[in-house]
Design an enzyme around this catalytic site. Structure first.
Site, short mmCIF file in Angstrom:
data_model
loop_
_atom_site.label_atom_id
_atom_site.label_comp_id
_atom_site.label_asym_id
_atom_site.label_seq_id
_atom_site.Cartn_x
_atom_site.Cartn_y
_atom_site.Cartn_z
N LYS A 44 0.56 -1.13 -0.08
CA LYS A 44 -0.20 0.05 -0.05
C LYS A 44 0.73 1.37 -0.30
CE LYS A 44 -1.47 3.09 2.63
NZ LYS A 44 -1.08 4.54 1.85
N CYS A 81 13.63 11.51 7.06
CA CYS A 81 13.33 11.08 8.59
C CYS A 81 14.56 10.90 9.56
CB CYS A 81 12.56 9.60 8.88
SG CYS A 81 13.85 9.40 7.43
N GLU A 125 10.19 1.31 10.06
CA GLU A 125 11.40 2.50 10.50
C GLU A 125 10.79 3.62 10.61
OE1 GLU A 125 13.88 2.15 9.38
OE2 GLU A 125 14.34 -0.60 8.73
N GLU A 130 9.26 15.10 16.00
CA GLU A 130 9.49 15.37 14.61
C GLU A 130 8.37 16.12 14.15
OE1 GLU A 130 8.86 12.32 12.31
OE2 GLU A 130 10.45 12.50 11.78
P1 NAD Z 1 2.25 8.68 7.80
O1 NAD Z 1 2.47 7.20 9.26
O2 NAD Z 1 1.40 9.39 8.30
O3 NAD Z 1 1.88 7.22 6.23
C1 NAD Z 1 2.74 6.55 5.96
C2 NAD Z 1 2.37 5.77 5.57
O4 NAD Z 1 1.21 4.46 6.17
C3 NAD Z 1 1.27 6.01 4.65
O5 NAD Z 1 0.95 5.31 3.66
C4 NAD Z 1 -0.77 5.89 5.09
O6 NAD Z 1 -1.72 6.41 4.15
C5 NAD Z 1 -0.65 4.77 6.11
N1 NAD Z 1 -0.85 4.64 7.42
C6 NAD Z 1 -1.75 5.74 7.44
N2 NAD Z 1 -2.28 5.50 9.12
C7 NAD Z 1 -2.63 4.34 8.68
C8 NAD Z 1 -3.37 3.08 9.54
N3 NAD Z 1 -3.81 3.42 10.99
N4 NAD Z 1 -2.71 1.87 9.15
C9 NAD Z 1 -1.87 1.19 8.08
N5 NAD Z 1 -1.67 2.73 7.43
C10 NAD Z 1 -1.28 4.08 7.61
O7 NAD Z 1 3.56 9.24 7.74
P2 NAD Z 1 4.11 10.58 6.20
O8 NAD Z 1 3.52 11.26 6.81
O9 NAD Z 1 4.00 9.87 4.90
O10 NAD Z 1 5.51 10.55 6.38
C11 NAD Z 1 6.41 10.77 7.42
C12 NAD Z 1 6.87 9.83 7.77
O11 NAD Z 1 7.64 9.25 7.93
C13 NAD Z 1 8.01 10.92 8.83
O12 NAD Z 1 7.45 10.40 10.62
C14 NAD Z 1 8.76 10.28 9.08
O13 NAD Z 1 9.78 10.24 10.18
C15 NAD Z 1 8.65 8.48 8.54
N6 NAD Z 1 9.65 8.57 7.88
C16 NAD Z 1 10.66 7.02 8.37
C17 NAD Z 1 11.67 6.46 6.80
C18 NAD Z 1 12.31 5.53 8.25
O14 NAD Z 1 13.11 5.29 7.10
N7 NAD Z 1 13.27 5.71 9.33
C19 NAD Z 1 11.83 6.96 6.47
C20 NAD Z 1 10.26 8.14 5.32
C21 NAD Z 1 10.11 8.68 6.53
#
Ligand code: NAD
Length: 474
Positions: free
Chosen positions: A169, A278, A244, A378
């Site tokens: 997804k 991140c 991650e 963050e």
């Molecule tokens: P997010 O957590 O809002 O969304 C990430 C994904 O999860 C999206 O595809 C979203 O649709 C899905 N999602 C959201 N709620 C969900 C649920 N209840 N059940 C299942 N899936 C769900 O994050 P974002 O805003 O897309 O990305 C930014 C975040 O990602 C930041 O916190 C960043 O630090 C983190 N990030 C981490 C890494 C890493 O490798 N550690 C890399 C990139 C981004």
């Protein structure tokens, strides 16, 4: 206008059962650029069923067969590098230096995994027993918008390398990038059902995936709050998890640092991908003895960073990904002021001359203590905090005083000293003096930055489980 109205199930682009759609925008202009039709729980059911049918044959593939698939995927991505860069620029607004790196890194993900598979001991012995490292079953993967196609590729690479099948997804905001990458992956000719992709929202498609009883492992990259919801959902069927997540990474400028080298690295780490990374070094730890000198340099050099359209190769900071994220970053700037931090540069609103587009001003706060919210949570935008420290031990203590532990940066004229400091930091990766990205090093975080590691044999370990066969008379 791009209309994306298909999902990918069982080796084919098919019309989803879900009927809702989601508008896509260019963050640099705020113009609508397309829409994506979203899948629903029924699409997840079909995708998981296809992945489950394909699993037994995939689990039996040899290392050589998996390596061949990974090489085909690498070549297919390289063939459309230009299209991927264009899509990422339009849909996401990332500066050119970042889009170029992302596409190169995406192709190399498959290469790195192929090398890991070649060297990995799938068959071992322990005591007098024969141990086989086995794939778990169908993998469910969820990706974030800030590096959507890179993470689709890396999660797929781990699935292929381990002999698993996968349902992904992707971030719904990144559907154009997903579509182009998917066209590449389709060209690579994987067996039907090995790869499935269902566009959709987190609460609908994401949660259907994390709750599905036939999904054995969830690999998630995204925010820590979403990961907690996912962990609860996965608990019921005891799914394995690779998470991650977010960070609040420290950049320690040691008192012997050469500022001509250190300041650009500190700013590059903090403002990487317009702060939407991140691994962003969002806490800059400076020795009190050199505080004024460092702060003056940070101000001057930040004000020289070009903010603007991602197509301009000189631009270092592009727009934020969408309107609500822009509002969120503005709120964080207000929070910093209300907490008593001093605004060194930047602040609320758009930079001069950029009336349209979700551009934020590169912002630095000084007089920040490590207990303030701007130092602990963050922000995920171009907002950095400068925190003074007394001595090396104090710097290490402040760096480690965090709920996160994803990445850290150490800057010093003495590499031996920097290494000594690095060895005391609680972080999945520590980068010394702006060392380049290492695509073979394990990636992941301590504490609330995640669970498990990705990349190479570390990533394979998380996707495999040992079965020991105990033999009589050995
Ligand atoms: P997010 O957590 O809002 O969304 C990430 C994904 O999860 C999206 O595809 C979203 O649709 C899905 N999602 C959201 N709620 C969900 C649920 N209840 N059940 C299942 N899936 C769900 O994050 P974002 O805003 O897309 O990305 C930014 C975040 O990602 C930041 O916190 C960043 O630090 C983190 N990030 C981490 C890494 C890493 O490798 N550690 C890399 C990139 C981004």
């Amino acid at each position: 206008m791009r209309i994306i109205d298909k999902v990918y199930i069982d080796g084919a682009f098919v019309t989803p059962h879900g009927t809702k759609s989601f508008e896509l925008f260019n963050p640099a202009t705020e113009e609508p650029i397309g829409s994506v039709r979203l899948g629903d729980a029924e699409d997840v059911r079909l995708a998981v069923a296809a992945a489950k049918r394909a699993f037994p044959a995939m689990a039996r593939t040899s290392q050589a067969e998996r390596i061949a698939m990974l090489h085909r995927l690498r070549d297919a991505v390289k063939a459309r590098a230009g299209d991927l860069v264009a899509a990422m620029t339009e849909e996401y607004g990332a500066p050119a230096y970042f889009t170029g790196f992302s596409v190169q890194n995406t192709a190399s993900t498959f290469e790195v995994m192929a090398a890991a598979v070649k060297d990995y001991a799938f068959e071992r012995t322990a005591g007098f027993s024969a141990v086989t490292m086995l794939p778990l079953g169908v993998v469910g993967a969820i990706t974030p918008w800030n590096s959507n196609f890179g993470f689709i590729a890396s999660k797929l690479a781990h699935a292929i390398g381990s002999g698993s099948t996968i349902v992904i997804k992707p971030a719904e905001q990144s559907a154009i990038q997903t579509q182009i990458l998917l066209e590449c992956l389709h060209e690579a000719g994987l067996p039907k059902g090995v790869l499935n992709i269902v566009n959709g929202t987190g609460p609908e498609v994401g949660s259907a995936l994390t709750a599905h009883p036939d999904v054995a492992l969830i690999t998630f990259t995204g925010s820590t709050p979403a990961a907690k919801i996912i962990q609860r959902s996965a608990l019921e069927t005891m799914k394995r998890l690779v998470l991650e997540l977010g960070g609040k990474s420290p950049t320690i400028i040691l008192d012997d640092a050469d500022l001509d080298a250190a300041i650009p690295v500190a700013l590059m780490s903090g403002f990487a991908n317009s702060g939407q990374a991140c691994v962003a070094g969002s806490r800059i730890l400076v020795p009190r003895s050199r505080r004024d000198e460092i702060v003056a340099r940070l101000k001057r050099e930040t004000e020289q960073l070009k903010v603007g359209l991602p197509s301009d190769p000189d631009v270092r900071i592009g727009p934020l990904a969408n309107a609500s994220h822009w509002e969120r970053v503005q709120r964080w700037i207000r929070i910093g002021r209300e907490e008593g931090a001093t605004l060194l540069t930047g602040g609320e609103g758009r930079p001069d001359g950029l009336e349209r587009g979700w551009f934020a001003k590169p912002t630095i706060f000084t007089d920040v203590t490590n207990t303030m919210r701007v130092a602990r949570e963050e922000i995920f935008g171009p907002v950095l905090s400068v925190i003074p420290y007394e001595d090396e031990a104090d710097a290490i203590a402040i760096a480690n005083d965090s709920d996160f532990g994803l990445q850290a940066y150490v800057l010093s004229s003495d590499e031996g000293r920097a290494l000594r400091v690095a060895r005391q930091l609680v972080a999945g990766r520590v980068v010394i003096n702006g060392a380049p990205h290492d695509p073979r090093a394990p990636f992941g975080g301590f504490r609330q930055s995640g669970l498990g590691r990705e990349i190479g044999s570390y990533g394979l370990d998380a996707f495999l489980e040992p079965r020991a066969v105990l033999l009589p008379g050995r």
